[in-house]
Each structure stands twice: as structure tokens, then as C-alpha cells.
Scaffold this active site. Sequence first.
Site, PDB file in Angstrom:
ATOM      1  N   ASP A 263       0.859  -1.169   0.000  1.00  0.00           N
ATOM      2  CA  ASP A 263       0.000   0.000   0.000  1.00  0.00           C
ATOM      3  C   ASP A 263       0.909   1.237   0.000  1.00  0.00           C
ATOM      4  O   ASP A 263       2.138   1.133   0.118  1.00  0.00           O
ATOM      5  CB  ASP A 263      -0.963  -0.023   1.200  1.00  0.00           C
ATOM      6  CG  ASP A 263      -2.224   0.780   0.914  1.00  0.00           C
ATOM      7  OD1 ASP A 263      -3.271   0.480   1.505  1.00  0.00           O
ATOM      8  OD2 ASP A 263      -2.156   1.714   0.077  1.00  0.00           O
TER       9      ASP A 263
HETATM   10  C1  GLC Z   1      -4.327   4.221  -0.263  1.00  0.00           C
HETATM   11  C2  GLC Z   1      -5.248   3.084   0.109  1.00  0.00           C
HETATM   12  C3  GLC Z   1      -5.376   2.026  -0.939  1.00  0.00           C
HETATM   13  C4  GLC Z   1      -5.194   2.652  -2.309  1.00  0.00           C
HETATM   14  C5  GLC Z   1      -3.754   3.126  -2.391  1.00  0.00           C
HETATM   15  C6  GLC Z   1      -3.450   3.793  -3.744  1.00  0.00           C
HETATM   16  O1  GLC Z   1      -3.594   4.628   0.858  1.00  0.00           O
HETATM   17  O2  GLC Z   1      -5.038   2.423   1.342  1.00  0.00           O
HETATM   18  O3  GLC Z   1      -6.658   1.422  -0.781  1.00  0.00           O
HETATM   19  O4  GLC Z   1      -5.461   1.713  -3.323  1.00  0.00           O
HETATM   20  O5  GLC Z   1      -3.427   4.033  -1.347  1.00  0.00           O
HETATM   21  O6  GLC Z   1      -4.152   4.977  -3.856  1.00  0.00           O
END
Ligand code: GLC
Length: 745
Positions: free
Chosen positions: A263
Site C-alpha cells: 500500500d
Molecule cells: C491508499 C489506500 C489504498 C489505495 C492506495 C493507492 O492509501 O489504502 O486502498 O489503493 O493508497 O491509492
Amino acid sequence: MKKEALEKLLADMSIDEKIGQLVQITAQFYEDDTVVTGPASKMALSEAALSMIGSVLGSTGAGKLKKIQEAHMEKHPHHIPLLFMGDVINGFKTIFPIPLGQGASFDPVLSGQLASIAAKEAAVSGLHVTFSPMADLARDARWGRVMESTGEDVYMNGRFAEEMVKGYQGKNIADPYRIAACIKHFAAYGAPTAGRDYNNVELSERTLREDYLPAYQKAVDAGCALAMASFNSLNRIPSTANRWLLHDVLRAEMGFKGVVISDWAAIEELICHGVAENTKEAARLAFEAGVDIDMMTAAYASQLKALIEEGAVRADALDAAAMRVLELKNKLGLFEHPYKDADEATEKQYILCSAHRKAAREAAAKSFVLLKNEGVLPLKKQGESIAFIGPYAEERWVHGAWSIFADEKNNVTLKEGIANKLGLREDIRFAKGAEILDEGQTVADFAKSVVSEVSAEAREKLLSEAVEAAAASDKVVLALGEHPAQSGEAASRAELTLSDGQMELLRHVSAVNKNTAVVLFTGRPLDLRAVEKYAKSVLVVWFPGTESGNAIADVLFADVCPSGRLPMSFPYAVGQVPVFYSEFSTGRPAALTGEDSRFGSKYLDIPNKPLHPFGFGLTYTQFSYSPVTLSRTHIAAHERVTASVTVENTGGFAAEETVQLYIKDDCAGVIRPVRALKGFKKVFLKPGERACVSFEIGEAMLRFYNINMEYKSEPGAFTVFVGGSSETQNCARFMLEPETEEVMR
Ligand code: GLC
């Protein structure tokens, strides 16, 4: 590209090129209007490293991405194309109900169709991958990301996850208008301690395996191409550094063969978690755990080469990770068609086209849940004056917190929806009445922070205009709700109530007009006791998306009867949370010990039951159920029993009913939920019509992790419930016979 050619390409690549495939950044390095969905850390990436990266997130636009792709491939030593990824969560430009609203439809196949539309719009705009579906089990309404889930039930989340993966990916992600899906957030992100986002998750392995992993498994079984490691620690080991979770469970046990992505900035965050001294250690831990792509940090770009040269990380592990990324690009057909579906002409043709808007309108109407209705709804198109009051009467941000590519100018407000249906008439009034937020309350979405600075005088004026409109009308529809940025990521709330200003508006309006209905915009279950004290009717609309106003008008005037059912329990009070229907009996169930007995599992100050339970929802008609009948009262493991009911529409409106099947294991070697959803079917019945609805029950539906952590059923008595919510008492019992010798043979 054939596998041999891919292997030759990998063999020809330098170590820098291989590491580059594992690096993902936003396109901010190429252009400045990318959508940043996390802490925008300063990343020191050299020009050389930049020219090697494997993927970009947060940028869209056919023309723009084709240019970025062309420039990148030109510079890359082996001209390897970029992957373009983004958060297409509940639609791309045509926005559908938030996933929790889609859960309320109890229609996973519909969500799969919506995912296909989203994929088409995203693909023509140049995206190859969406960070969806989110399959986190969500039982804690304090956690803002419940809006992104499909709710509290294990079986239901699995059904939605598999249908959405199929919707995005189709049969082949290289096909036109298909994009790769990414199951997230692995794992158990929805159970943070105290409901606080990013917090540690403590779960027994039995609970993890029985409740939290199944929905991800359904996505893996549906062929999901990527998986995202979750921000949280699971039993004190951050998922991003958790080899047991990402390798032993996800790959070895669950059979996942795709790409694991971190993430946002989660690899660097291992330092804050306190398990890595520095970036180098963080990179090593994440890579060893099985994270292939480093989203938005320079950890892999700056540290992996040294780790490999020192022998701390194996070169063949780097080859394997780089190959998984190359294989994903190959499956998408990017080596032959690096722009895939990116095309300015089809972008104009498909995005927000009437067919997509129609789907959004129908899906939104199916997501609404009628929680209370003492005579105000449905509204009449003629013959009654109506005041539409509240901060959501003309609010255009009705697409929720996770529609980052949406443009709210495309959304239909409630006022516009009413005008589209009735025209602007003397006897139809509108007044704002209050702000969404109280004075000084602030929220922040990805792009900006919102603070309510409306003066006390201005608020007083809003209120008096609203009361005047209410007093002059036969009925009032109060459009109230949470701010869209009060749910979603990093939006945990300790109190689940509406703002004081909105409650003051409700009290004043209902004081001059008893025929008040509330239309509630929300990203989570709320404590509605006070709302239901003053409102005769309550319709939850979640955040309906692009066609919000039209869909609400369709339901308020009964062109479509409300058919949604709660995907998450609405608590009586936040003190109950996490509250969910499939709870355990305990040794002193309050129902048995009685309300007057001290020694029962209950509260001194509130009831145990939620205000509204999972699966609950009203409509404008009534449905009656015959007693459940079973085709047999005893089954052996290889046999099946059919549970049937006859459902009748005994009211005056044609409407859809969601018939729900729950099963309780009456006695087992470990405690079992008081009931668990095992199936649901929707029937549309005209007044007076009836239908027989049946469910096949087999031994596999009865399995659980037994005292030895084996996933098996146990012989004994089972109670089958079939009804219109998780509180139905319409039940019958059957026995699962013990395995006999001959059957065992
Ligand atoms: C965010 C979220 C995730 C998302 C990623 C990219 O922090 O936790 O769900 O897909 O970053 O934006």
C-alpha cells in the site's frame, strides 16, 4: 509475448532494470495534476532510476498516458512499457453507489456489471489496473473505510469480491476494455483496534481464517491479478513484512500467483511500525515477505541492489518478482499494444454515456434502504406540497470519498432529480436549512481540507427559511448526512451521529411539520436513535454517485420501490460497536438469563440488539413468508436438503424482496455463530403474487475450523432460518448424520 521471449528479456535485463520493474510512483514526476492518495513523501529518485520504473499510479487520460508511455519506452533500455494503475473503486467517471451501498443491493452480479462499465471507462482513459475490489470484512462503523467494503458478512463479501473481479477482468485481461483487478487490503484491515484506521489488528487464527480470509480467497479463485498488502499489523506483525501472511498463506495455501503490491508508502512505514531501523532494513523485510511492487517509496529503488550484492536478498528472488510484473504486462498484451485501450475517441464516446448513467441510476435506487416508514413515503407526484430541505438538498458532492477521478459537476443533485421528475413547481419548495458540518468542524479529502466557517447569523437565517418552508408544506423531505470526507481512508469517528446543526434543523422542522422523512447520505452505519425520534420515515441512500438525485426521486415517488437491505448493522449506540448479527451466544445469553437477571451478557444502559440488524430493510409493500419446509430432516455428508418458503406480496406495490438463508450449527466442538448467512435470492412480486423460493444445503456449507483447526463439518443438529432479515425466526431443523463406514469407504 511468448514465455521463452519473456524469459530471454528478463535474462537480458540489468539488475537496475529488474529492480525498476518493482518501483511504482505517481506521475507527478511527469506531470503535476496526478491524484495523490497518501502522504506525498519527497522521493529522491535519480533520472536513471526514473527511466527504469515499472508502473505509475493516480494518472488518467488517454492522450496524457499515451505520451507518458511513449516517452518512457523510448528511454527504457529494453523499451518495457509502464503499467498504469488507479483507484477505480465505485466507478471511474460514471460513479456508482459506494461499495457499502452496493452491498445493500444484495446483488453481487449487478456489482460485477458495474465493475465492467468502470473497467471500460478506465481502460479507454489509459488505465490497466484498478486497486479494487476491497474485500475487507467490516464490522466496526467507527472505521471510515467501511464505506469501501460490502459489509459485515463473510459469505456476502466473498460473493461481491468474486463478481467484481470477473467484472473488471472478464475472461482475459488482454481483451478490450478489461483491466486487472487488485484484491485488498490483505489482510484483515477492517478490524483495527478501537476502530482507528491503520491500527494494529489482533485476531485469533481461527477468526482470521473463518471470517476474514474467505472473501480474499474468492477473489483469488476468480483469478484476481494483483493483491495489496494492508497497512495494518496483524497480531503485531505488519502485513507488509509478514512472510507467513504474504507467502505461506496467500501464495502457498490460497494459490495466489499474481503480483503483490504494497500500500502507499507502506514499506517505509515499517520504520514507524518499529520493525525496521532504516529504509534498507524496511526494503529487506518487505521483499523477503513477498512484496513485489513498492508503491510510492524509494526503498526498493535505493536499497535492493546493495542488499542483493551483499547477499542479504537472493538474486533469483529478484528475478521471480520482476518476472511476475513482466507476466502481468504480458497478460495485458502491453508488449504488443502498450497503449492497450487508451483512445481519445472512445474516451469521449463511452465516458458518462447514457447507458452508463442509466446503470448508475438503477444501481443507486437498488442500494437505498428504507429503515422506517410511518406514512410519509412514497410521495405523491400531484396533490401534496413538499419541502425538500437540508444541506444535501442541493449538494453536488454525492459520490463519496473514494471516487477520486469523478467530477462532481456530472452529478445530479436531489433538487435536480426532483425537478427532472416534477418540474419546478410552486408547491415544491427547497431550503438548505443547515450546513453539513458544525462551526469549526474540519474534514480533509485527498485534494483539499474543508472547514465550515458559516457565521452564526447565516446559520440562523438558513434555519428560519427552512422552518418557513416546512410549515407551508404538506410533507417535508430532509436531506441530511455525514460529510463525504467523514468516511473513507483516515476517517475514523468515535461518535456516530449527525452534526448538531443538522439535528437542530430536524427538531425545528419536525416541530412544525410532523410529516417529515429523512433521506440520509452516509458512508457508514450511524446512531439514528435521535433521527428516528423526530422523523416518521428514514431512507438511507449512502453516497449514490452520479445519478444520485434522479435515483432518489425515483424511489421517493415509488417509480422504483426501495429494495435495499442493510449490509452492516446500524448500532443502537457506538458503545455496541463492533456489533454484527453473526455473534456468539456466550454462556449467559441475555435472552436466556432475562432482562431482570443481573448475570447475563448485556449492558446496564442499552439493549444488546442493534437499532437495525444486518439484512433489514422495508419497502412500500409487505411480504409474508410461509413456514420453512425442508425436503428431509436427516442428511448424510454426501446428501443435500432443500429449504423452501413461499413468499407473497400482501401489499399494494410491486417490489423486490431479498429472501435470506441463515444456518445455525446448534452444537459443535467450538462455539459457533448464532446464525450465518449462507445464501440469498431476490424475487420481484406484484401485489398478490407469490413465489416459492428454495435453497440447496450441502455439507460443505456447514464446515468450520474445528478444535484442531481442521476445516470440517461435524454431525449434529442444524437450524435453518429463511426470511427477510437476520432477525427472522422462521426456522426448521435437520440433522447431519455421522459419516458411516461404507460412506467413508
Ligand atoms: C491508499 C489506500 C489504498 C489505495 C492506495 C493507492 O492509501 O489504502 O486502498 O489503493 O493508497 O491509492
